[in-house]
Scaffold this motif. Sequence first.
Motif, PDB file in Angstrom:
ATOM      1  N   PHE A  40      63.561 -58.494  79.121  1.00 16.99           N
ATOM      2  CA  PHE A  40      64.248 -57.652  80.104  1.00 16.99           C
ATOM      3  C   PHE A  40      65.007 -56.525  79.409  1.00 16.99           C
ATOM      4  CE2 PHE A  40      67.906 -56.663  82.871  1.00 16.99           C
ATOM      5  CZ  PHE A  40      67.215 -56.228  83.990  1.00 16.99           C
ATOM      6  N   ALA A  41      65.647 -56.826  78.280  1.00 13.39           N
ATOM      7  CA  ALA A  41      66.380 -55.798  77.537  1.00 13.39           C
ATOM      8  C   ALA A  41      65.422 -54.718  77.032  1.00 13.39           C
ATOM      9  CB  ALA A  41      67.149 -56.426  76.375  1.00 13.39           C
ATOM     10  N   SER A  44      64.059 -52.599  79.796  1.00 18.56           N
ATOM     11  CA  SER A  44      65.111 -51.790  80.404  1.00 18.56           C
ATOM     12  C   SER A  44      65.526 -50.647  79.491  1.00 18.56           C
ATOM     13  CB  SER A  44      66.339 -52.660  80.722  1.00 18.56           C
ATOM     14  OG  SER A  44      66.015 -53.674  81.637  1.00 18.56           O
ATOM     15  N   ARG A  46      66.941 -50.994  76.569  1.00 21.81           N
ATOM     16  CA  ARG A  46      68.221 -51.315  75.935  1.00 21.81           C
ATOM     17  C   ARG A  46      67.999 -52.196  74.714  1.00 21.81           C
ATOM     18  NH1 ARG A  46      72.976 -50.883  78.604  1.00 21.81           N
ATOM     19  NH2 ARG A  46      73.745 -51.397  76.515  1.00 21.81           N
ATOM     20  N   LYS A 117      68.084 -62.240  84.473  1.00 25.23           N
ATOM     21  CA  LYS A 117      67.928 -60.778  84.469  1.00 25.23           C
ATOM     22  C   LYS A 117      69.118 -60.105  85.137  1.00 25.23           C
ATOM     23  CE  LYS A 117      62.869 -61.017  84.606  1.00 25.23           C
ATOM     24  NZ  LYS A 117      61.666 -60.813  85.436  1.00 25.23           N
ATOM     25  N   SER A 118      69.567 -60.673  86.244  1.00 25.23           N
ATOM     26  CA  SER A 118      70.719 -60.104  86.942  1.00 25.23           C
ATOM     27  C   SER A 118      71.965 -60.197  86.075  1.00 25.23           C
ATOM     28  CB  SER A 118      70.932 -60.843  88.266  1.00 25.23           C
ATOM     29  OG  SER A 118      72.107 -60.384  88.920  1.00 25.23           O
ATOM     30  N   SER A 121      71.750 -57.690  83.149  1.00 26.78           N
ATOM     31  CA  SER A 121      71.971 -56.328  83.620  1.00 26.78           C
ATOM     32  C   SER A 121      73.465 -56.047  83.758  1.00 26.78           C
ATOM     33  CB  SER A 121      71.270 -56.114  84.967  1.00 26.78           C
ATOM     34  OG  SER A 121      71.498 -54.805  85.447  1.00 26.78           O
ATOM     35  N   THR A 122      74.182 -56.997  84.336  1.00 30.28           N
ATOM     36  CA  THR A 122      75.628 -56.852  84.482  1.00 30.28           C
ATOM     37  C   THR A 122      76.319 -56.860  83.123  1.00 30.28           C
ATOM     38  OG1 THR A 122      75.540 -57.979  86.626  1.00 30.28           O
ATOM     39  CG2 THR A 122      77.694 -57.840  85.546  1.00 30.28           C
ATOM     40  N   ALA A 125      76.009 -53.639  81.131  1.00 21.36           N
ATOM     41  CA  ALA A 125      76.907 -52.607  81.647  1.00 21.36           C
ATOM     42  C   ALA A 125      78.340 -52.847  81.190  1.00 21.36           C
ATOM     43  CB  ALA A 125      76.843 -52.575  83.175  1.00 21.36           C
ATOM     44  N   SER A 300      59.851 -57.027  84.117  1.00 21.32           N
ATOM     45  CA  SER A 300      61.084 -56.457  84.636  1.00 21.32           C
ATOM     46  C   SER A 300      61.009 -56.276  86.145  1.00 21.32           C
ATOM     47  CB  SER A 300      61.337 -55.105  83.976  1.00 21.32           C
ATOM     48  OG  SER A 300      60.259 -54.228  84.219  1.00 21.32           O
TER      49      SER A 300
END
Length: 300
Positions: A40-41, A44, A46, A117-118, A121-122, A125, A300
Amino acid sequence: MIPLAASGAPSVVTQMFGSGLIGVREGLESGIVVMILIAFAVKSGRRDALKWIWAGVGVALALMIGTFLIIQFGTSTVSSLAAELIAGIASIVAVVIVTFMVLWMRKASASISGELKSGLSTAMAAGPAAVMGLAFLAVGREGLETALLMVGYAESSSNGPWPLLGLLLGILVAVVLTVLLYRGAVRIDFARFFYYTGLFLIVVAAGIAGYGVHALQVYGWLPGLHNIAFDITSWYDQSAWYGEVLQGIFNFRPEPTRLQVIVWVAYVAIVGTLFVMRGRSPKRAGPAPSTKSDSLSVSS
């Protein structure tokens, strides 16, 4: 034919096999978590978060090894009676935590990918510390479960570091499988893998529960130390290869107390039933034939 136990090999092999199988199962479960986070990283954009994911994984691994070493060697400086008390309490705590984790994974596996994943993502950030913390918590709970499962090897671990070596080898195998899975080189029917290894862990945990009950009976906290349920020592050789296997993996004793047998049977019956039922759906029972590609997807 000379018994394998005569050379000491079964003790080493069975300790390594039992802990190694635990290492593969728990390591692959943790590997899937890491695989989801990394994929996921990367997808994304990142990649800067990867070092913090690996940092969290490293701390979680250190926690697992440290907990295992405390369990294995922490009672060496206390009296034998105090060691029984510590082993008994640790065993019961281990069974409670392992039971919760096995049942939780059975129910939560369908949504774990989306939740990770959620959460990532948080965390991305929020900053590097949050990413590291998420990876640590996600992998650390599996590492703690792994270390606590090793309580069952405390009694036989005085002969050397073989349970730890087997555990590390099992984790190494899990790492290789995870890498191959990530690259698409192999496919595993995750539903069946985690279903049957989950049942295996339930039997292992039942043995740990019986071991803990006996330890607390020896210390005097539980009654019935001399109320033997059955005694097969007249023909059952615990030093033979089969005795080493059953004791090394399942903590089987040829002369268990009645309370040990009651606890073992009740645990397997109750937790085993809950484990099977938590995976059922109104339309279909038993382990799903799919590979859980949806729940464990790294897309993703």
